[in-house]
Scaffold this active site. Structure first.
Site, PDB file in Angstrom:
ATOM      1  N   HIS A 107      -8.582  -3.513  -2.680  1.00 18.89           N
ATOM      2  CA  HIS A 107      -7.985  -2.817  -1.823  1.00 18.89           C
ATOM      3  C   HIS A 107      -8.158  -1.458  -1.656  1.00 18.89           C
ATOM      4  CE1 HIS A 107      -3.726  -1.861  -0.250  1.00 18.89           C
ATOM      5  NE2 HIS A 107      -4.220  -0.652  -0.640  1.00 18.89           N
ATOM      6  N   GLU A 108      -8.514  -0.883  -2.927  1.00 22.65           N
ATOM      7  CA  GLU A 108      -8.833   0.636  -3.179  1.00 22.65           C
ATOM      8  C   GLU A 108     -10.328   1.074  -2.858  1.00 22.65           C
ATOM      9  OE1 GLU A 108      -6.344   2.345  -3.842  1.00 22.65           O
ATOM     10  OE2 GLU A 108      -4.968   1.019  -4.730  1.00 22.65           O
TER      11      GLU A 108
ATOM     12  N   CYS B  97       0.924  -1.324  -0.104  1.00 23.37           N
ATOM     13  CA  CYS B  97      -0.055   0.164   0.012  1.00 23.37           C
ATOM     14  C   CYS B  97       0.743   1.098  -0.008  1.00 23.37           C
ATOM     15  CB  CYS B  97      -0.813  -0.045   1.216  1.00 23.37           C
ATOM     16  SG  CYS B  97      -1.944   1.586   1.516  1.00 23.37           S
TER      17      CYS B  97
HETATM   18 ZN    ZN Z   1      -3.539   1.146  -0.225  1.00 25.19          ZN
END
Ligand code: ZN
Length: 194
Positions: free
Chosen positions: A135-136, A93
């Site tokens: 994830h986003e 990330c």
């Molecule tokens: Zn991230």
């Protein structure tokens, strides 16, 4: 460039994003900055909270390559509407530079969003692309990949997470980053922007 990628535990990362209601010039400028920052940091995707913008907005290029702009995508107000299968794989990330751990995700998802023309788009994505989406979209809900790690990955990440916390608090103590309450005030004030 005014904006930069914020690191954990910046409060914007825990702030739940508001849907984008108008596509204006300012939004286009912000998207331009987000794309530039994503490529500079060599990421595959970047969500608005990672640049301290409280909106349901993400930019993505799963090739990670600015020379493949045809793979570049911008999505507003995205949602996962269907999901199946499971996969475990390494994830990183841009708000936790250098931290990589296994995270379990759905293998295939169907997503719905709006493009920059305000048109609805729907697509089915799998594997790496599905991982990037999950994830986003988590970012837009204030959820971080450290929350999604299993117990073993979580223990392995603990020292690194503590270092991010320490560095952030030190930067605040030096006045390089505003206090949490100040940041929250700015985020709340920005929410009516688009
Ligand atoms: Zn991230």
């Amino acid at each position: 460039m005014a904006r930069k990628i914020v690191h954990y535990p910046h409060p914007a990362l825990r702030h739940k994003s508001k849907p984008v209601r108008t596509i204006d010039k300012e939004l286009h400028l912000q998207i331009g900055e987000m794309k530039e920052l994503m490529y500079l940091a060599k990421g595959l995707g970047l969500a608005a909270p990672q640049v301290a913008l409280p909106f349901q907005l993400l930019v993505m290029n799963v090739s990670g390559d600015p020379k493949q702009p045809e793979k570049e995508e911008v999505f507003l107000n995205p949602q996962i509407v269907d999901k199946k299968g499971a996969m475990v794989g390494e994830e990183g990330c841009l708000s936790f530079p250098g931290l990589f751990q296994d995270v379990r995700r759905f293998q295939t998802i169907k997503v719905r969003a709006y493009n920059l023309k305000g048109e609805p788009v729907e697509k089915v994505v799998s594997d790496l692309e599905a991982r990037a989406w999950q994830h986003e979209i988590d970012h837009l809900n204030g959820v971080l990949f450290i929350d999604m790690m299993g117990p073993v990955a979580r223990i392995a990440a603990r020292t690194s997470v503590k270092q991010f916390e320490k560095a952030f608090r030190e930067a605040q103590a030096k006045g390089e980053i505003p206090a949490d309450l100040e940041i929250e005030k700015v985020l709340a004030a920005m929410e009516s922007m688009h």
